[in-house]
Design an enzyme around this catalytic site. Sequence first.
Site, PDB file in Angstrom:
ATOM      1  N   GLU A  91     -67.082 -31.675  63.099  1.00  0.00           N
ATOM      2  CA  GLU A  91     -67.038 -30.658  64.157  1.00  0.00           C
ATOM      3  C   GLU A  91     -65.754 -29.810  64.094  1.00  0.00           C
ATOM      4  O   GLU A  91     -65.673 -28.752  64.713  1.00  0.00           O
ATOM      5  CB  GLU A  91     -67.133 -31.331  65.535  1.00  0.00           C
ATOM      6  CG  GLU A  91     -68.501 -31.894  65.868  1.00  0.00           C
ATOM      7  CD  GLU A  91     -68.700 -33.336  65.389  1.00  0.00           C
ATOM      8  OE1 GLU A  91     -68.111 -33.736  64.355  1.00  0.00           O
ATOM      9  OE2 GLU A  91     -69.455 -34.061  66.050  1.00  0.00           O
TER      10      GLU A  91
ATOM     11  N   ASP B 227     -62.304 -41.317  61.863  1.00  0.00           N
ATOM     12  CA  ASP B 227     -62.228 -40.038  61.128  1.00  0.00           C
ATOM     13  C   ASP B 227     -60.800 -39.727  60.673  1.00  0.00           C
ATOM     14  O   ASP B 227     -60.578 -39.271  59.536  1.00  0.00           O
ATOM     15  CB  ASP B 227     -62.752 -38.886  61.991  1.00  0.00           C
ATOM     16  CG  ASP B 227     -64.263 -38.949  62.176  1.00  0.00           C
ATOM     17  OD1 ASP B 227     -64.921 -39.776  61.507  1.00  0.00           O
ATOM     18  OD2 ASP B 227     -64.788 -38.175  63.004  1.00  0.00           O
TER      19      ASP B 227
ATOM     20  N   HIS C 292     -67.516 -44.568  67.072  1.00  0.00           N
ATOM     21  CA  HIS C 292     -68.174 -44.771  65.773  1.00  0.00           C
ATOM     22  C   HIS C 292     -68.984 -46.051  65.814  1.00  0.00           C
ATOM     23  O   HIS C 292     -68.865 -46.916  64.944  1.00  0.00           O
ATOM     24  CB  HIS C 292     -67.132 -44.817  64.648  1.00  0.00           C
ATOM     25  CG  HIS C 292     -66.770 -43.462  64.126  1.00  0.00           C
ATOM     26  ND1 HIS C 292     -65.991 -42.584  64.829  1.00  0.00           N
ATOM     27  CD2 HIS C 292     -67.112 -42.823  62.975  1.00  0.00           C
ATOM     28  CE1 HIS C 292     -65.857 -41.463  64.130  1.00  0.00           C
ATOM     29  NE2 HIS C 292     -66.522 -41.577  63.006  1.00  0.00           N
TER      30      HIS C 292
ATOM     31  N   HIS D 168     -63.658 -35.059  60.204  1.00  0.00           N
ATOM     32  CA  HIS D 168     -64.520 -34.918  61.391  1.00  0.00           C
ATOM     33  C   HIS D 168     -65.216 -33.573  61.257  1.00  0.00           C
ATOM     34  O   HIS D 168     -64.563 -32.517  61.276  1.00  0.00           O
ATOM     35  CB  HIS D 168     -63.640 -34.980  62.653  1.00  0.00           C
ATOM     36  CG  HIS D 168     -64.339 -34.757  63.947  1.00  0.00           C
ATOM     37  ND1 HIS D 168     -65.344 -35.574  64.411  1.00  0.00           N
ATOM     38  CD2 HIS D 168     -64.159 -33.799  64.906  1.00  0.00           C
ATOM     39  CE1 HIS D 168     -65.751 -35.135  65.602  1.00  0.00           C
ATOM     40  NE2 HIS D 168     -65.050 -34.052  65.912  1.00  0.00           N
TER      41      HIS D 168
ATOM     42  N   HIS E 106     -73.074 -40.389  60.480  1.00  0.00           N
ATOM     43  CA  HIS E 106     -72.030 -40.763  61.449  1.00  0.00           C
ATOM     44  C   HIS E 106     -72.058 -42.268  61.708  1.00  0.00           C
ATOM     45  O   HIS E 106     -73.067 -42.792  62.173  1.00  0.00           O
ATOM     46  CB  HIS E 106     -72.219 -40.004  62.754  1.00  0.00           C
ATOM     47  CG  HIS E 106     -71.207 -40.363  63.795  1.00  0.00           C
ATOM     48  ND1 HIS E 106     -69.907 -39.923  63.737  1.00  0.00           N
ATOM     49  CD2 HIS E 106     -71.278 -41.163  64.871  1.00  0.00           C
ATOM     50  CE1 HIS E 106     -69.234 -40.418  64.759  1.00  0.00           C
ATOM     51  NE2 HIS E 106     -70.047 -41.188  65.466  1.00  0.00           N
TER      52      HIS E 106
ATOM     53  N   GLU F 136     -69.329 -43.959  56.045  1.00  0.00           N
ATOM     54  CA  GLU F 136     -68.081 -44.225  56.785  1.00  0.00           C
ATOM     55  C   GLU F 136     -67.784 -45.718  56.866  1.00  0.00           C
ATOM     56  O   GLU F 136     -66.623 -46.137  56.767  1.00  0.00           O
ATOM     57  CB  GLU F 136     -68.141 -43.615  58.192  1.00  0.00           C
ATOM     58  CG  GLU F 136     -67.948 -42.106  58.172  1.00  0.00           C
ATOM     59  CD  GLU F 136     -67.833 -41.502  59.557  1.00  0.00           C
ATOM     60  OE1 GLU F 136     -66.921 -40.676  59.747  1.00  0.00           O
ATOM     61  OE2 GLU F 136     -68.641 -41.842  60.454  1.00  0.00           O
TER      62      GLU F 136
ATOM     63  N   GLU G 202     -63.050 -40.649  68.443  1.00  0.00           N
ATOM     64  CA  GLU G 202     -64.502 -40.503  68.676  1.00  0.00           C
ATOM     65  C   GLU G 202     -65.197 -41.837  68.440  1.00  0.00           C
ATOM     66  O   GLU G 202     -64.879 -42.538  67.463  1.00  0.00           O
ATOM     67  CB  GLU G 202     -65.028 -39.469  67.659  1.00  0.00           C
ATOM     68  CG  GLU G 202     -66.498 -39.195  67.721  1.00  0.00           C
ATOM     69  CD  GLU G 202     -66.944 -38.276  66.573  1.00  0.00           C
ATOM     70  OE1 GLU G 202     -66.507 -38.486  65.420  1.00  0.00           O
ATOM     71  OE2 GLU G 202     -67.742 -37.365  66.842  1.00  0.00           O
TER      72      GLU G 202
HETATM   73 ZN    ZN Z   1     -66.703 -40.151  61.528  1.00  0.00          ZN
HETATM   74 MN    MN Z   2     -66.497 -37.416  63.549  1.00  0.00          MN
END
Ligand code: ZN
Ligand code: MN
Length: 257
Positions: free
Chosen positions: A120, A43, A34, A118, A173, A178, A32
């Site tokens: 989701e 992630d 970032h 992650h 995010h 992170e 994904e």
């Molecule tokens: Zn992430």
């Molecule tokens: Mn994520």
Amino acid sequence: MNPVHMEQLSWVDYERRVQEGAVLFLPCGATEQHGPHLPLGTDALLASAISAEVAARVGGLVAPALSYGYKSQPKCGGGQHFCGTTSLDGATLSALVRDAVREFHRHGVKRLVLVLGHYENTWFVAEGIQLALRELGPDAGLEVMRLEHWDFCREETLEDIFPDGFPGFALEHAAVIETSLMLHFHPHLVALEKIPDDGPADFPPYDMYPTRTEWVPPSGVLSSARGSSAAKGARLAGDIVDGITAAVRFEFKLEGL
Ligand code: ZN
Ligand code: MN
């Protein structure tokens, strides 16, 4: 010290460790975007690094990460419209988790921890665990813990890192948490000079399909990553690794480890 990575062990050594009762960790990440400053694998990389540190402390093992996750959502991952974000349908992820849990049970694993990096993934991973346990039946002798690693950040730490107020984990995010954790675990993968000026994103209290991509900052970062540092990452990692280690010892009754 015993190596913690399952993929680096022979089946013979893996079997011995499982029979000795090693806790197995399964990192669950995503591929994904970032932002321009962090890699697509953030992630999974963070879930794997955290799993490895906890496993080293409790004599556990880390299985190869699930490096694809459920679809990125605009309010917590930027959404599916970014190049590189490569996602699974929910049923696919649940089936993948169900099959992995069944296989670990077949190997003799009795204690399994799914470490999510992650957001989701949450309910689709839960579904996979529950489908496997339903199939294995009440006498399976397998206990499974599921967690999101950021939930182990202590309130005092968040107050110190966000003196002007914590924007919340959803908007974090590719932001300070992170980015700081990546500076701690994988500093060579962070391009600090590419941190954008975007954010924080301001979303209405509903979703629209197809995605209103104009709601999402074009960089994919949902609140600023400025102020990220390896020192903040070390403190966050300390909270997370200590917290997960304590939870694993408590729930799986690992006295003395
Ligand atoms: Zn992430
Ligand atoms: Mn994520």
